[in-house]
Design an enzyme around this catalytic site. Sequence first.
Site, PDB file in Angstrom:
ATOM      1  N   HIS A 223       0.806  -0.991   0.064  1.00  0.00           N
ATOM      2  CA  HIS A 223      -0.045   0.028   0.247  1.00  0.00           C
ATOM      3  C   HIS A 223       0.813   1.105   0.094  1.00  0.00           C
ATOM      4  CE1 HIS A 223      -3.777  -1.853   2.380  1.00  0.00           C
ATOM      5  NE2 HIS A 223      -3.934  -1.557   1.008  1.00  0.00           N
TER       6      HIS A 223
ATOM      7  N   CYS B 233      -2.661   2.930   9.013  1.00  0.00           N
ATOM      8  CA  CYS B 233      -3.629   2.232   8.454  1.00  0.00           C
ATOM      9  C   CYS B 233      -4.677   1.802   9.566  1.00  0.00           C
ATOM     10  CB  CYS B 233      -3.213   0.997   7.604  1.00  0.00           C
ATOM     11  SG  CYS B 233      -1.797   0.270   8.373  1.00  0.00           S
TER      12      CYS B 233
END
Length: 296
Positions: free
Chosen positions: A194, A290
């Site tokens: 990511h 996150c």
Amino acid sequence: MVYTDLASIDFSLDDCPSLARPSRVVLTSPDYFDVQYVINPHMSGNIGGVNQPVAMQQWKALRAAYSALDVEPLIVDGEAGLPDMVFCANQTLPYKKTDGRNGVVLSRMHAPERQNEVPHYAEFFDAIGYDVTSLPEEVDIDFEGMGDAIWHPGRRLLWGGYGFRTDRETYEALSDLIDVRVIALSLSDPEFYHLDTCFSVLDTDSVLIFPDAFDDKALRLIHRFFDTVVEAPEGESRHQFACNAHCPDGDHVFIQEGCTETVERLADAGFRPVELDTSEFLKSGGSVFCMKQMIW
Ligand code: ARG
């Protein structure tokens, strides 16, 4: 418009409308957090290995750290059977509509294991008055929200990672849908799956990155828009998620405990690192950035 190389850049930061700093944070309680499958390399070897009480303690310390900075936490309860739901940066992308109202784009999770998380956030955002929208049905694209799409601090400009969880084509659709410029960065190292595993915006002029996760094209774009590029060393980036740090206020930087070199470099750049232990969450391939979603 989506930009992928320096030659195509025909604007400066000043051409991007200003964007207010989000003042609230969404967190998801880790009641059902666990490693039950492997969808990124960090999870491998960790199935069943989460210490739940410790995870809960670490999450509560993170929640307290936001409250201490007067960033109001809003809690979405974790759901049984959705062990990754605690990573609440991934299911949505909150944004400001051009008329100033709050909107949110729902993700299309690449990982089938995580797809059922999204409706819970759709419901949550609807309940707090956000306009909930989706990418066009007819295009077959993956999108993992703010895991890959990150707002430039203070500007209506989006940085978009692609290659693992989000497709490059997603950004064309997203740019059209919410009317924003996107700078798309290719990701190719599976441990940095990511964008938020190797890129953490600090303030309008500063960013923390792990440079080896990017190709030259991406590095040139990053240096074009940020005067200060703090580089995290390899070990701390790969094993301690140093670049999954989060700077909620342009000053304090929440970062995994023990990223000694990165902490020093952040302090040298004028930031105030706040070390937090997210070791249970690292087992699943995630840390501070996150585990939260900033909203207006
Ligand atoms: N186990 C989760 C997954 O692989 C971790 C997600 C971490 N999120 C992030 N934005 N890096 O999907």
